[in-house]
Design an enzyme around this catalytic site. Sequence first.
Site, PDB file in Angstrom:
ATOM      1  N   ASP A 112      59.823  65.289  54.277  1.00  0.00           N
ATOM      2  CA  ASP A 112      60.617  64.241  54.910  1.00  0.00           C
ATOM      3  C   ASP A 112      62.022  64.209  54.331  1.00  0.00           C
ATOM      4  OD1 ASP A 112      58.607  63.516  56.554  1.00  0.00           O
ATOM      5  OD2 ASP A 112      58.187  61.570  55.641  1.00  0.00           O
TER       6      ASP A 112
ATOM      7  N   GLU B 192      55.435  68.269  54.473  1.00  0.00           N
ATOM      8  CA  GLU B 192      54.824  67.167  53.715  1.00  0.00           C
ATOM      9  C   GLU B 192      53.384  66.891  54.124  1.00  0.00           C
ATOM     10  OE1 GLU B 192      56.091  62.626  52.407  1.00  0.00           O
ATOM     11  OE2 GLU B 192      57.594  64.158  52.808  1.00  0.00           O
TER      12      GLU B 192
ATOM     13  N   TYR C  32      64.071  59.940  63.189  1.00  0.00           N
ATOM     14  CA  TYR C  32      63.494  59.698  61.860  1.00  0.00           C
ATOM     15  C   TYR C  32      63.298  58.203  61.590  1.00  0.00           C
ATOM     16  CZ  TYR C  32      62.730  60.143  56.847  1.00  0.00           C
ATOM     17  OH  TYR C  32      62.196  60.078  55.587  1.00  0.00           O
TER      18      TYR C  32
END
Length: 684
Positions: free
Chosen positions: A103, A7, A302
């Site tokens: 992500d 990303e 995360y």
Amino acid sequence: MQLVLAEKPSVGAELARVLKADQKHAGYFEGNGYIVTWSLGHLLTLKMPEQYHKEWAEWTFNTLPMIPETLEITPLKETRKQLAVVKSLAKRQDIKVGIIATDAGREGELVARYIFDYLKFNQPLKRLWISSQTDAAIKDGFAHLRPATDFENLHQAALARAEADWLVGLNVSRALTVKYHDSLSAGRVQTPTLAFVAAQEAKINQFKPQTYYQLSVKTPLGNASLDRQFSDQHQAQVEADTLSKQQLTVTAVKAKHETVQPPLPFDLNELQQVANQQYGFSPKQTLNTLQRLYEREKLVTYPRTDSRYLTTDLKATMGARLAAMGRFSKTAAQLAKRGTAPDYVYNDAKVGDHYGLIPTEEMVDPSRLEPDELKIYRLIAMRFIDLFKPAYRADVLTYTLKAGDQTLTVKTTSVIEPGFKDVEKSTAEALPVGAKLSGKFIVKSHQTNPPARLNEATLLGKMDHFGLGTPATRADIIDKLQSAGSMEKRGRELLVTTKGHALLKLVNPDLVTPDLTARWEAQLQAIEKGQTTRKAFMGDIKDATKRLVLEVKQSTVKYDDPNLTMKKCPECGSRLREKATKMGVKLICSNPECHYSRFRDPKLSNHRCANCHKKMVILTGNNGDYFKCQNCGNTEQMSAAKGKKGRVNKRETQRLMKQYSKQAEPEEESPLALALKAAMKHQD
């Protein structure tokens, strides 16, 4: 050869390092059977209205509602260069498989799928799904790649969210702008969020303080308060004098053993709330800091998680995670040898895309962290360490006391096991039923307090409770409401501006309450779980769009533009409207057909006066911008100014460097945000 799409450039570089793709090229890395490239957030977005039909470029009610048969994507101008790089790589004959490494969430899925769909990539697609950026996690993730088809429902939910926001956001915002001749933005999430702040303000404005009196007496057990309240001070004092002459009798003792388990790990929403309460961090500031700890430092898992539980497969990693925190906490190092987290923390059924926020197995060096990073890391780390400590245990005795016909209560606490609370052990005095006590009653006056204004922490809590947005989007929503001028922050408190109050009166009632958005979010989650389809959801959205636009058209509510000034436009005579920008307040013509604008206040330049050598300001006249010296009154045309005008000073150089370094890795923005930004710019 496998094509890996990350990303961001920084994530791409890390993946390439771990995969040993060490040949660096413009926009990608190659080697060891991998090509690692990246997007820059979104490389593509949903087309603007005028890209479907030329007549939709005109801002009139005749073109509303705008509902294309199929919503299509188009490249973003700012990132076309990187898209060309990805396109050339995707067309290479030696590419046999594509790997989505964006992500691991709804928006990350959309970023990648837009790109691969636009490029008509016809090779097999696989998905990297990891919850931390450590080398071990990356290697394990690539060893267990999953077919992209496993995430098709997530893809469909992401498309549905983007398309719903386009239809509702653009149509309603354009309808409001056309009807009231002002740039007014409304959305299914941001408008009810603003309404929460306004509702709290209304409660405060309606509040009337009241004074009341309470009686208390000091006893060996602690201060006991009378259950009754008095509105009259004299009456309260008479009662206090009467009770002081009587003995207190213990009439009942209720014992309770209290056990409090260590709290679960943070999810993003709770972390943002605690960081706001303790450090005054905005939700956006917390998320950005957390993202650096995740991507660059690899110290936390995360960030955009909505779960506070852990999966059972993490049990085996707990010791390594504690050991890695040795330089941060001696307690963590000690617990690593013997500590185990309680079973209630592990619950696979309550973990969605990602588990709770915890430290990784990466060794931490606190001295390398920036102050903000250390604060956020400390919150996550201390919550994690507490999991391995005993539960807090105490005996609580509640005494009922009688004085005449009045009843009082008092509690005592004996701490048996301090546990994770790290308090002192204590033993409270115990008295039997029938014990006699004496003491002098005193009268204390109190006043009822108004409700507190919402701050970013309490607003996040309300958004979470009503299902407005997701952990990944709430920070942006609060930030956009402030940048749009609908809401402002004074200290830590949030207030609705005059423009915000006016907007809430104009917007459709369905968009002011959280009910509609909560229903939509529930449907999006149902799409993710395969319980409903995007087609069915979008049918409802199209019907809602038509109804919402019609309501704006037929509305009889009047709008007084709070930013309209008495200054007249020199070109068409219409009144000028103030608009705050990063460069200062601009005066913009309120006539949609006129494009006149200027800064309200003079801008100080680095250009110096030829007469007195003072810095000159930039003003706007009939013939454009010019320099004027506020010291001696000398004026110079821009075109005539030479020398220093063309130079960029050190501060400006730093500003430009910062600007362009940010452009290298832009913040993730949703397709609606990009579309609305372009739409509102069209109206400036």
